[in-house]
Motif scaffolding. Structure first.
Motif: not given
Length: 109
Positions: A79-80, A82-84, A86-87
């Motif tokens: 999850a981390t 994937e979020k990164t 996106q960022d």
């Protein structure tokens, strides 16, 4: 045809400075005719504000990429990661916008 100072950076970015001299077409005190001419150009060796912002964002993307590599080695952080990603995409869009602004300003004069 009123005269203004101009600041120019090595990268080609520029901005108008202070009013310096009134042309003969404008007779009202404190008013300008609307046509800007360069009175004096100051050259600056430092990066312009857009280049500086772009470099900061590129360093941030590099750090995020290094973090993603480390997290993938460690595992269990999907999850981390994937979020990164996106960022990184959002920051890259901001960098592209800064680049377009910079190119547009270089081409105008």
């Amino acid at each position: 045809m009123c005269y203004f100072e101009q600041t120019r950076w090595n990268c080609g970015y520029w901005k108008w400075g202070n009013f310096r001299q009134q042309c003969h077409k404008e007779y009202r005190t404190g008013e300008t005719c609307g046509l800007k001419l360069v009175f004096q150009t100051s050259l600056l060796a430092a990066p312009c504000k857009l280049c500086d912002q772009r470099f900061k964002k590129e360093r941030r993307i590099h750090k995020m990429a290094m973090d993603i590599e480390r997290w993938q080695r460690e595992g269990n952080r999907r999850a981390t990661i994937e979020k990164t990603y996106q960022d990184i995409e959002e920051i890259q869009a901001q960098i592209d916008d800064l680049y377009r602004q910079h190119e547009q300003r270089q081409k105008t004069l």
